[in-house]
Motif scaffolding. Structure first.
Motif, PDB file in Angstrom:
ATOM      1  N   GLU A  48       0.831  -1.207   0.000  1.00 32.25           N
ATOM      2  CA  GLU A  48       0.000   0.000   0.000  1.00 32.25           C
ATOM      3  C   GLU A  48       0.866   1.257   0.000  1.00 32.25           C
ATOM      4  N   ALA A  49       1.950   1.244   0.763  1.00 28.04           N
ATOM      5  CA  ALA A  49       2.848   2.395   0.786  1.00 28.04           C
ATOM      6  C   ALA A  49       3.527   2.582  -0.570  1.00 28.04           C
ATOM      7  N   GLU A  50       3.962   1.482  -1.174  1.00 23.20           N
ATOM      8  CA  GLU A  50       4.587   1.572  -2.494  1.00 23.20           C
ATOM      9  C   GLU A  50       3.609   2.096  -3.535  1.00 23.20           C
ATOM     10  N   SER A  51       2.349   1.718  -3.418  1.00 25.25           N
ATOM     11  CA  SER A  51       1.347   2.210  -4.362  1.00 25.25           C
ATOM     12  C   SER A  51       1.240   3.726  -4.302  1.00 25.25           C
ATOM     13  N   LEU A  52       1.260   4.272  -3.098  1.00 28.26           N
ATOM     14  CA  LEU A  52       1.242   5.731  -2.952  1.00 28.26           C
ATOM     15  C   LEU A  52       2.442   6.362  -3.657  1.00 28.26           C
ATOM     16  N   GLY A  86      -6.108   6.384  -4.841  1.00 30.95           N
ATOM     17  CA  GLY A  86      -7.037   6.414  -5.957  1.00 30.95           C
ATOM     18  C   GLY A  86      -7.149   5.051  -6.612  1.00 30.95           C
ATOM     19  N   SER A  87      -7.720   5.035  -7.788  1.00 25.17           N
ATOM     20  CA  SER A  87      -7.818   3.802  -8.562  1.00 25.17           C
ATOM     21  C   SER A  87      -6.459   3.455  -9.154  1.00 25.17           C
ATOM     22  N   PRO A  88      -6.062   2.181  -9.147  1.00 23.16           N
ATOM     23  CA  PRO A  88      -4.772   1.799  -9.725  1.00 23.16           C
ATOM     24  C   PRO A  88      -4.618   2.321 -11.148  1.00 23.16           C
ATOM     25  N   GLY A  89      -3.490   2.946 -11.407  1.00 20.34           N
ATOM     26  CA  GLY A  89      -3.224   3.494 -12.729  1.00 20.34           C
ATOM     27  C   GLY A  89      -3.702   4.917 -12.921  1.00 20.34           C
ATOM     28  N   THR A  90      -4.412   5.475 -11.925  1.00 27.06           N
ATOM     29  CA  THR A  90      -4.910   6.846 -12.025  1.00 27.06           C
ATOM     30  C   THR A  90      -4.163   7.697 -11.013  1.00 27.06           C
ATOM     31  N   ALA A  91      -2.990   8.170 -11.383  1.00 25.60           N
ATOM     32  CA  ALA A  91      -2.091   8.836 -10.442  1.00 25.60           C
ATOM     33  C   ALA A  91      -2.699  10.104  -9.860  1.00 25.60           C
ATOM     34  N   ARG A  92      -3.506  10.821 -10.636  1.00 23.45           N
ATOM     35  CA  ARG A  92      -4.056  12.095 -10.161  1.00 23.45           C
ATOM     36  C   ARG A  92      -5.041  11.920  -9.007  1.00 23.45           C
ATOM     37  N   ASP A  93      -5.488  10.693  -8.754  1.00 21.53           N
ATOM     38  CA  ASP A  93      -6.416  10.462  -7.645  1.00 21.53           C
ATOM     39  C   ASP A  93      -5.707  10.223  -6.322  1.00 21.53           C
ATOM     40  N   PHE A  94      -4.384  10.105  -6.341  1.00 25.45           N
ATOM     41  CA  PHE A  94      -3.627   9.859  -5.114  1.00 25.45           C
ATOM     42  C   PHE A  94      -3.202  11.197  -4.508  1.00 25.45           C
ATOM     43  N   TYR A  95      -3.179  11.254  -3.173  1.00 23.42           N
ATOM     44  CA  TYR A  95      -2.886  12.531  -2.512  1.00 23.42           C
ATOM     45  C   TYR A  95      -2.319  12.264  -1.123  1.00 23.42           C
ATOM     46  N   VAL A  96      -1.296  13.044  -0.745  1.00 28.23           N
ATOM     47  CA  VAL A  96      -0.713  12.958   0.589  1.00 28.23           C
ATOM     48  C   VAL A  96      -0.469  14.358   1.132  1.00 28.23           C
ATOM     49  N   LEU A  97      -0.989  14.611   2.318  1.00 31.84           N
ATOM     50  CA  LEU A  97      -0.618  15.762   3.138  1.00 31.84           C
ATOM     51  C   LEU A  97      -0.511  15.205   4.551  1.00 31.84           C
ATOM     52  N   SER A  98       0.696  14.862   4.960  1.00 35.25           N
ATOM     53  CA  SER A  98       0.840  14.075   6.181  1.00 35.25           C
ATOM     54  C   SER A  98       2.227  14.265   6.762  1.00 35.25           C
TER      55      SER A  98
END
Length: 296
Positions: A48-52, A86-98
């Motif tokens: 899961e971390a690698e996916s991010l 986000g959905s796999p392959g849809t990079a724009r749906d991933f987000y981190v503020l942490s």
């Protein structure tokens, strides 16, 4: 770069080339060679971390800086901690503020929390077994994780020896700062073993007989691990994904490299260096440090 050799005989604690993984098929031990600690199967929380990281790295640098940020004190105090898959392959749906500890807490919750086959990684679990973080924070701090790892808590098994570390294991550091400090420590997730550090370091070594081991890690950091200006060759060998365009102000989640120091006689984790070129190494007395392995 020479990988650690397995000990055998002497104290009766020989190492095997493969050992049982709590996640299924066995992982290769670090002594199998550079990078071999990657293993045959990724623990769920590491996947899961690698996916991010990999989705956010697929974004153009300008957009990645907008969607992958460290939650600096004073800049984002009124903004909630956010980690979105986000959905796999849809990079724009991933987000981190942490931050480091809150990001990994979200990873644990996603991997082993409500809605999974495990179900234990919940806010209640972390409040009861790690720390009650109060109304102004979003998760236990790194120093609280360090204390919990050292003591041993459910689902987190202490890993005292550097050569025992496997992909997905966690290493947490307490900076020994006063109560109430904004930044209390740092926590990382092991991704793979890179070998002993043989390159001369700019600062003095740790006292005593120690062996410096380099590990690639996943973490959420206020700055990259590495110096592209003064040590470009070391950075080329031990890169940081946040430095794609050599922007030293880049932050957020990514892959970087740290150095963990092993006591040559006992094999225990006795210190660390933030990155291979970092000018200062800290002992476990100066900055207490502990490692743990998740047992789902």
């Amino acid at each position: 770069m020479r990988a650690p050799t397995h000990r055998s005989g002497g104290r009766g604690r020989g190492r095997r080339a493969d050992r049982a993984s709590p996640y299924g098929r066995p992982h290769a031990a670090p002594g199998g060679g550079q990078g071999s600690a990657r293993g045959d199967r990724r623990p769920p929380h590491l996947a899961e971390a690698e996916s991010l990281v990999e989705h956010l790295c697929a974004l153009p640098p300008d957009l990645a800086r907008e969607r992958n940020r460290y939650r600096h004190a004073g800049r984002f105090d009124t903004v909630p901690d956010q980690v979105l898959w986000g959905s796999p392959g849809t990079a724009r749906d991933f987000y981190v503020l942490s931050r480091c500890a809150s990001l990994l807490t979200r990873v644990f919750e996603r991997s082993y929390g409500v809605g999974t086959t495990y179900g234990w990684a919940t806010p209640r679990f972390f409040r009861e077994h790690v720390a009650d973080w109060g109304p102004t924070r979003h998760a236990p701090d790194a120093n609280s994780y360090r204390a919990a790892f050292a003591a041993g808590i459910p689902h987190f098994e202490p890993v005292p020896e550097v050569r025992e570390l496997l992909p997905g294991d966690l290493v947490s550091i307490d900076f020994n700062r006063p109560v109430g400090a904004l930044y209390t420590g740092h926590i990382v997730m092991i991704r793979r073993y890179r070998g002993e550090l043989t390159h001369p370091t700019p600062g003095p070594p740790l006292p005593g007989s120690v062996v410096p081991h380099v590990f690639e890690v996943v973490d959420c950091s206020s700055r990259p691990h590495g110096d592209p200006v003064n040590f470009p060759e070391l950075l080329a060998t031990y890169p940081d994904t946040r430095l794609r365009d050599r922007d030293v102000s880049a932050d957020g989640v990514g892959y970087g490299h740290i150095v963990l120091h092993e006591d040559r006689g006992a094999g225990r984790l006795v210190g660390y260096r933030r990155s291979p070129e970092a000018p200062v190494a800290f002992t476990a007395v100066e900055h207490p440090i502990a490692a743990a392995r998740i047992r789902p």
